[in-house]
Design a protein around this motif. Structure first.
Motif, PDB file in Angstrom:
ATOM      1  N   LEU A  51      32.339  27.739   3.454  1.00  0.00           N
ATOM      2  CA  LEU A  51      33.683  27.446   2.947  1.00  0.00           C
ATOM      3  C   LEU A  51      33.678  26.234   2.027  1.00  0.00           C
ATOM      4  CD1 LEU A  51      35.657  27.633   6.322  1.00  0.00           C
ATOM      5  CD2 LEU A  51      35.657  29.378   4.519  1.00  0.00           C
ATOM      6  N   LEU A  53      36.547  23.455   0.993  1.00  0.00           N
ATOM      7  CA  LEU A  53      37.898  22.956   1.256  1.00  0.00           C
ATOM      8  C   LEU A  53      38.354  22.159   0.051  1.00  0.00           C
ATOM      9  CD1 LEU A  53      36.966  23.546   4.204  1.00  0.00           C
ATOM     10  CD2 LEU A  53      38.422  21.654   4.877  1.00  0.00           C
ATOM     11  N   GLY A  73      34.426  31.399   0.985  1.00  0.00           N
ATOM     12  CA  GLY A  73      35.858  31.240   1.159  1.00  0.00           C
ATOM     13  C   GLY A  73      36.365  29.892   0.677  1.00  0.00           C
ATOM     14  N   VAL A  75      39.524  27.075   1.476  1.00  0.00           N
ATOM     15  CA  VAL A  75      40.554  26.646   2.422  1.00  0.00           C
ATOM     16  C   VAL A  75      41.353  25.508   1.795  1.00  0.00           C
ATOM     17  CG1 VAL A  75      41.003  25.607   4.677  1.00  0.00           C
ATOM     18  CG2 VAL A  75      39.186  27.309   4.429  1.00  0.00           C
ATOM     19  N   THR A  87      49.171  24.583  12.643  1.00  0.00           N
ATOM     20  CA  THR A  87      48.315  23.676  11.889  1.00  0.00           C
ATOM     21  C   THR A  87      47.814  22.523  12.752  1.00  0.00           C
ATOM     22  OG1 THR A  87      50.204  22.345  11.167  1.00  0.00           O
ATOM     23  CG2 THR A  87      49.504  24.126   9.695  1.00  0.00           C
ATOM     24  N   ILE A 103      45.954  21.503   8.018  1.00  0.00           N
ATOM     25  CA  ILE A 103      45.092  22.650   7.789  1.00  0.00           C
ATOM     26  C   ILE A 103      45.436  23.679   8.857  1.00  0.00           C
ATOM     27  CG2 ILE A 103      43.243  21.653   9.210  1.00  0.00           C
ATOM     28  CD1 ILE A 103      41.201  22.901   7.297  1.00  0.00           C
ATOM     29  N   HIS A 104      45.384  24.949   8.531  1.00  0.00           N
ATOM     30  CA  HIS A 104      45.607  25.981   9.543  1.00  0.00           C
ATOM     31  C   HIS A 104      44.550  25.860  10.641  1.00  0.00           C
ATOM     32  CE1 HIS A 104      48.032  28.743   6.711  1.00  0.00           C
ATOM     33  NE2 HIS A 104      48.839  28.326   7.663  1.00  0.00           N
ATOM     34  N   ALA A 107      41.574  28.119  10.164  1.00  0.00           N
ATOM     35  CA  ALA A 107      40.943  28.085   8.840  1.00  0.00           C
ATOM     36  C   ALA A 107      39.426  27.972   8.913  1.00  0.00           C
ATOM     37  CB  ALA A 107      41.506  26.926   8.020  1.00  0.00           C
ATOM     38  N   ILE A 108      38.928  27.351   9.970  1.00  0.00           N
ATOM     39  CA  ILE A 108      37.494  27.112  10.112  1.00  0.00           C
ATOM     40  C   ILE A 108      37.063  27.608  11.486  1.00  0.00           C
ATOM     41  CG2 ILE A 108      35.669  25.364  10.188  1.00  0.00           C
ATOM     42  CD1 ILE A 108      37.539  23.583   8.492  1.00  0.00           C
ATOM     43  N   VAL A 114      30.753  23.546   5.684  1.00  0.00           N
ATOM     44  CA  VAL A 114      31.854  23.269   4.762  1.00  0.00           C
ATOM     45  C   VAL A 114      31.451  22.209   3.735  1.00  0.00           C
ATOM     46  CG1 VAL A 114      34.162  22.233   4.699  1.00  0.00           C
ATOM     47  CG2 VAL A 114      33.556  23.795   6.547  1.00  0.00           C
TER      48      VAL A 114
END
Length: 170
Positions: A51, A53, A73, A75, A87, A103-104, A107-108, A114
């Motif tokens: 990911l 971010l 991905g 984020v 979140t 952050i959701h 999300a991770i 990351v």
């Protein structure tokens, strides 16, 4: 021309004594923007990541195309109140108080690798806040990558336990 030369410096903005580094002049320059994304992507390719971010808002502008180039991905890390689902919130200090990012919580996934990408490293407070959230969610930070860094503000000190890269230093 260099990427740095395409960034406009505005004296005394947003207040007296500050030199604001305005990247809108870089972003509107098609070759400058392409060179920026290509350079950030080449640095990011040195890491094996799941990911990218990006931190609101300019981190989206540089982070999303890098994630696309890496085929991974993206984020978004947003200011408080902007994400629709559950979140995790983090707080960081400003000169005049504090602010929040979120952050959701989904999300991770635990163990995902990351890269945190943003346009600017200044004092490092925002970056430290995001790092804490990523680690609470079980992510592993491979690196922080910045378009630019204000070296005299020593922001690296806040995130010194991570690999920190920037392509421009002021």
């Amino acid at each position: 021309m260099s990427i740095k030369s395409k960034i406009r410096s505005i004296k005394n903005y947003p207040k007296e004594g500050i030199v604001y580094r305005d990247i809108t002049t870089l972003l509107k320059d098609k070759e400058g923007y392409k060179d920026t994304i290509d350079t950030l992507t080449e640095i990011a390719k040195e890491y094996d990541v799941d990911l990218v971010l990006g931190i609101e808002a300019r981190g989206f502008i540089v982070g999303a195309p890098v994630a696309y180039n890496l085929n991974c991905g993206f984020v978004p890390v947003r200011k408080s109140g902007k994400l629709p689902m559950d979140t995790l919130n983090g707080t960081y200090e400003l000169e005049y108080g504090h602010d929040e990012l979120e952050i959701h919580i989904d999300a991770i996934e635990k163990g995902q690798k990351v890269i945190i990408l943003d346009d600017l490293l200044a004092t490092g407070g925002t970056s430290r806040c995001v790092a804490e959230m990523v680690e609470k969610l079980g992510g592993k930070i491979e690196a922080f990558i910045f378009l630019s860094e204000l070296s005299d503000l020593n922001g690296r000190k806040e995130i010194e336990k991570y690999d920190v890269r920037s392509i421009i230093k002021f």
